[in-house]
Design an enzyme around this catalytic site. Sequence first.
Site, mmCIF file in Angstrom:
data_model
loop_
_atom_site.group_PDB
_atom_site.id
_atom_site.type_symbol
_atom_site.label_atom_id
_atom_site.label_comp_id
_atom_site.label_asym_id
_atom_site.label_seq_id
_atom_site.Cartn_x
_atom_site.Cartn_y
_atom_site.Cartn_z
ATOM 1 N N GLU A 238 0.842 -1.197 0.000
ATOM 2 C CA GLU A 238 0.000 0.000 0.000
ATOM 3 C C GLU A 238 0.877 1.247 0.000
ATOM 4 O OE1 GLU A 238 -3.471 0.520 2.886
ATOM 5 O OE2 GLU A 238 -2.121 2.121 3.533
ATOM 6 N N ARG B 227 -16.098 3.812 2.702
ATOM 7 C CA ARG B 227 -16.923 4.937 3.101
ATOM 8 C C ARG B 227 -16.071 6.156 3.454
ATOM 9 N NH1 ARG B 227 -21.685 5.628 7.578
ATOM 10 N NH2 ARG B 227 -20.237 5.663 9.293
HETATM 11 C C1 FAD Z 1 -7.725 -1.757 3.889
HETATM 12 C C2 FAD Z 1 -8.257 -0.380 4.242
HETATM 13 C C3 FAD Z 1 -7.989 0.700 3.409
HETATM 14 C C4 FAD Z 1 -8.464 1.971 3.718
HETATM 15 N N1 FAD Z 1 -8.168 3.012 2.882
HETATM 16 C C5 FAD Z 1 -8.624 4.245 3.144
HETATM 17 C C6 FAD Z 1 -8.344 5.347 2.273
HETATM 18 O O1 FAD Z 1 -7.685 5.172 1.261
HETATM 19 N N2 FAD Z 1 -8.833 6.564 2.585
HETATM 20 C C7 FAD Z 1 -9.583 6.774 3.710
HETATM 21 O O2 FAD Z 1 -9.999 7.910 3.949
HETATM 22 N N3 FAD Z 1 -9.884 5.751 4.560
HETATM 23 C C8 FAD Z 1 -9.419 4.505 4.312
HETATM 24 N N4 FAD Z 1 -9.721 3.461 5.154
HETATM 25 C C9 FAD Z 1 -10.491 3.728 6.368
HETATM 26 C C10 FAD Z 1 -12.015 3.573 6.155
HETATM 27 O O3 FAD Z 1 -12.477 4.529 5.224
HETATM 28 C C11 FAD Z 1 -12.663 3.766 7.512
HETATM 29 O O4 FAD Z 1 -12.286 2.734 8.388
HETATM 30 C C12 FAD Z 1 -14.171 3.939 7.505
HETATM 31 O O5 FAD Z 1 -14.570 4.350 8.816
HETATM 32 C C13 FAD Z 1 -14.944 2.644 7.231
HETATM 33 O O6 FAD Z 1 -14.997 2.407 5.908
HETATM 34 P P1 FAD Z 1 -15.818 1.153 5.336
HETATM 35 O O7 FAD Z 1 -15.657 1.222 3.883
HETATM 36 O O8 FAD Z 1 -15.433 -0.098 6.040
HETATM 37 O O9 FAD Z 1 -17.316 1.564 5.769
HETATM 38 P P2 FAD Z 1 -18.645 0.752 5.853
HETATM 39 O O10 FAD Z 1 -18.518 -0.619 5.305
HETATM 40 O O11 FAD Z 1 -19.742 1.612 5.290
HETATM 41 O O12 FAD Z 1 -18.857 0.579 7.429
HETATM 42 C C14 FAD Z 1 -18.867 1.688 8.316
HETATM 43 C C15 FAD Z 1 -19.597 1.269 9.598
HETATM 44 O O13 FAD Z 1 -21.000 1.169 9.331
HETATM 45 C C16 FAD Z 1 -21.479 -0.157 9.566
HETATM 46 N N5 FAD Z 1 -22.419 -0.433 8.453
HETATM 47 C C17 FAD Z 1 -22.109 -0.688 7.171
HETATM 48 N N6 FAD Z 1 -23.234 -0.811 6.434
HETATM 49 C C18 FAD Z 1 -24.271 -0.606 7.293
HETATM 50 C C19 FAD Z 1 -25.693 -0.581 7.129
HETATM 51 N N7 FAD Z 1 -26.266 -0.786 5.928
HETATM 52 N N8 FAD Z 1 -26.457 -0.326 8.246
HETATM 53 C C20 FAD Z 1 -25.893 -0.112 9.449
HETATM 54 N N9 FAD Z 1 -24.544 -0.136 9.652
HETATM 55 C C21 FAD Z 1 -23.751 -0.365 8.579
HETATM 56 C C22 FAD Z 1 -20.239 -1.031 9.541
HETATM 57 O O14 FAD Z 1 -20.430 -2.210 10.309
HETATM 58 C C23 FAD Z 1 -19.204 -0.091 10.139
HETATM 59 O O15 FAD Z 1 -19.309 -0.044 11.543
HETATM 60 C C24 FAD Z 1 -9.245 2.175 4.893
HETATM 61 C C25 FAD Z 1 -9.512 1.078 5.737
HETATM 62 C C26 FAD Z 1 -9.026 -0.187 5.411
HETATM 63 C C27 FAD Z 1 -9.300 -1.335 6.327
#
Ligand code: FAD
Length: 314
Positions: free
Chosen positions: A24, A114
């Site tokens: 990464e 997200r």
């Molecule tokens: C490998 C990796 C790479 C990353 N890269 C970046 C990056 O490049 N830039 C950056 O800014 N951040 C990055 N992040 C951080 C990430 O954006 C944050 O951790 C963010 O808070 C969660 O993103 P997500 O896509 O998992 O969100 P989601 O999957 O939407 O989940 C967010 C929260 O909501 C809950 N949830 C999901 N769907 C629902 C629903 N329908 N109803 C109720 N609850 C729900 C989930 O359980 C979780 O608690 C990265 C994280 C990881 C692990």
Amino acid sequence: MSRTPSIVDRLGSARSGRIPFSVEFSPPRDAEAEGRLWRAVRTFERLGPAFVSMTYGAGGSTRDRTVRVTGRLAEETTLLPVAHLTAVGHSIDELRAMVGAYADRGITNILALRGDPPGNPLGEWEKHPEGLEYADELVRLVRELGDFHVGVASFPEGHHRSPDLDHDTRYLVQKLRAGAEYSITQMFFDVEHYLRLRDRVVACDAEQGLKPIIPEIMPITSLRSARRSLELSGSHLPPVLEERLRRAAGDGPEENRAAVREVGIEVATEMCERLISEGAPCLHFITLNFARATGEVLDRLGYELEAPAAVQPA
Ligand SMILES: Cc1cc2nc3c(=O)[nH]c(=O)nc-3n(C[C@H](O)[C@H](O)[C@H](O)COP(=O)(O)OP(=O)(O)OC[C@H]3O[C@@H](n4cnc5c(N)ncnc54)[C@H](O)[C@@H]3O)c2cc1C
């Protein structure tokens, strides 16, 4: 749209007898940082990762630089880039435009996220009025826009906004059902967390449980910066490791970086050995745009690196 290999294809076609690895990168802040990134890129090009991912920062100038640099990875190197894309702060139209900008540069692998509230990742989440609420909606949007391969984030210790691990697993599975082909985990320092995540996904949905869960490893090279990363990621150091690193850092005003680094590399190597023995599909390293620490871990794991001596100091 020209089709590039998917990450799942890449993992499947990796040389037998060797678990693939990937790295990464983050968008560079300025010209000097960009030079450093490119030195790391050229080193990794010789080490042969299955793919490289580029994180995404939502701010305007960072965003433009991210697209430009990720585009160069696709156009000017032999590496297969995965572009991270976050929904935070964007309308759906802006997200479409971002996906289009990546497609124009031949990038078809996207990690759909997200994102966190800008300024304070642990602060209150606010949806853009014309944007998306959760990452599964972004998975669907990207897939609707063309022949893209989409991955998502997973959280071995649970996401900090998830009330419990069942909730966390349910919504990870929802992202996979929406069309994500794999997930990359948040960093962790206890392999048990990764193994339990894998078990939870299989128990929740056996079919989705077949999709690769790629473990993310951060070789610690400084206790101070590791603490900052842990705070932002919501991951934890097991107390035994925390104590080991604290002892290595010493009591002086400046931490003993060399000793901390040695423990960090040793621990990352031990974790990778266990992950390999547990059948992890790939080892994904956070590099902070340096090649040396990851190169050392791979070297200790016995990977045949074409140019181990060429890695630059971290
Ligand atoms: C490998 C990796 C790479 C990353 N890269 C970046 C990056 O490049 N830039 C950056 O800014 N951040 C990055 N992040 C951080 C990430 O954006 C944050 O951790 C963010 O808070 C969660 O993103 P997500 O896509 O998992 O969100 P989601 O999957 O939407 O989940 C967010 C929260 O909501 C809950 N949830 C999901 N769907 C629902 C629903 N329908 N109803 C109720 N609850 C729900 C989930 O359980 C979780 O608690 C990265 C994280 C990881 C692990």
